[in-house]
Design an enzyme around this catalytic site. Structure first.
Site, PDB file in Angstrom:
ATOM      1  CE  LYS A  98      -4.303   0.879   2.429  1.00 50.23           C
ATOM      2  NZ  LYS A  98      -4.771   0.721   3.748  1.00 50.23           N
TER       3      LYS A  98
HETATM    4  C1  E4P Z   1      -8.230   1.507   3.612  1.00 51.52           C
HETATM    5  O1  E4P Z   1      -7.402   0.913   3.039  1.00 51.52           O
HETATM    6  C2  E4P Z   1      -8.136   2.236   4.773  1.00 51.52           C
HETATM    7  O2  E4P Z   1      -7.369   1.559   5.645  1.00 51.52           O
HETATM    8  C3  E4P Z   1      -9.233   2.533   5.656  1.00 51.52           C
HETATM    9  O3  E4P Z   1     -10.522   2.269   4.831  1.00 51.52           O
HETATM   10  C4  E4P Z   1      -9.217   3.981   6.138  1.00 51.52           C
HETATM   11  O4  E4P Z   1     -10.373   4.544   6.755  1.00 51.52           O
HETATM   12  P1  E4P Z   1     -10.870   5.395   7.914  1.00 51.52           P
HETATM   13  O5  E4P Z   1     -11.094   6.743   7.192  1.00 51.52           O
HETATM   14  O6  E4P Z   1     -11.928   5.067   8.715  1.00 51.52           O
HETATM   15  O7  E4P Z   1      -9.340   5.346   8.747  1.00 51.52           O
END
Ligand code: E4P
Length: 276
Positions: A98
């Site tokens: 990522k």
């Molecule tokens: C996705 O890959 C992220 O880890 C995640 O959806 C972030 O979500 P949040 O905005 O609730 O932290």
């Protein structure tokens, strides 16, 4: 549409996979911290490497996103991404690295394309990439051009931002509350972020651009706060929706289902029970 679990908690990962409908996992540094802190609070000794490996095995056959944390430069992200991939991919061959679309949080304009460069380098090295922290269709396009396999628009955070900028309008709202796909009008004006009227609108715009140009990258709707957003991510054609465990659980719930079950249970004649 695929369902991914947005969690680094093994207990949640195991429960989600036991249902047979979990198609992948996304983790981020905050989720890993939450898991580590939770284990520490329970008095457990942490071996993070073993912990992640167990998660990878549980998710065998489905993608697991692991996020880089060395975001200083494109080079640093690529190096860490390659190391993460080398260490963890052999476990179940399901690691995606990522990468934030733009790591220049210090407003250093020289770094604006470091995320894109890193994605491109990893793509060339045949390492699958999930591009994260996407808030505009332009960022999504750039990530796709660089070779990202998944492009992750953060729907909930767009809604959070629109609510925050008009906090008087949304007093009493919590993060999990539904924000309308078609936007919210205030004093005759649509609340928006440079043409984006809601988090799901961001997802929809990206999907429509990717379809128009036959772009292969998959749209991974992220930062989803409730089941209705998961539904809308599906309606607008997202390839994947990633969600926290609480939202995953909501997918199977409705109060009339509960009422209906109670009634069936009460109404079932003893004779029927004895049949089998
Ligand atoms: C996705 O890959 C992220 O880890 C995640 O959806 C972030 O979500 P949040 O905005 O609730 O932290």
């Amino acid at each position: 549409m695929k369902f991914f679990l947005d969690s680094a908690l093994l207990s949640e990962i195991e429960q989600a996979y036991s249902t047979g409908i979990c198609d992948g996992i996304t983790m981020n540094p905050s989720l890993v911290k939450k898991a580590v802190d939770g284990l520490k609070a329970d008095g457990e000794r942490i071996d993070l490497e073993k912990y992640i490996k167990k998660a990878l095995k549980t998710a065998k056959g489905t993608p697991v996103s692991l996020e880089v944390t060395d975001i200083g430069t494109a080079k640093a992200m690529v190096e860490q991404g390659k190391k993460l991939f080398k260490k963890f991919n052999p476990v179940a061959k399901n690691v995606y690295i990522k990468i934030p679309v733009n790591p220049a949080f210090d407003q250093n304009p020289g770094k604006d394309f470091d995320g894109i460069r890193a994605i491109n380098e990893l793509h060339k090295a045949k390492i699958p990439v999930n591009c994260t922290l996407v808030f505009t269709p332009e960022q999504a396009l750039a990530a796709a051009k660089a070779g990202a396999d998944f492009v992750s628009p953060f729907a909930g955070r767009i809604d959070d931002m629109l609510r925050k900028e008009h906090s008087h309008e949304f007093a009493g709202f919590s993060k999990e509350d539904y924000y309308p796909l078609n936007g919210h009008m205030h004093e005759g004006k649509m609340l928006e972020d440079n043409g984006i009227v809601s988090g799901i609108d961001l997802v929809a715009q990206i999907v429509s651009i990717f379809r128009r140009y036959g772009i292969k990258s998959q749209v991974l709707a992220a930062s989803l706060r409730n089941a209705r957003q998961v539904r809308e991510a599906a309606i607008v054609g997202a390839d994947i929706a990633t969600m926290p465990f609480g939202v995953f659980r909501e997918l199977a719930r409705h109060r009339l289902t509960v009422e209906g079950m109670k009634k069936f249970t009460e109404d079932t004649p003893e004779e029927f029970r004895k049949l089998v």
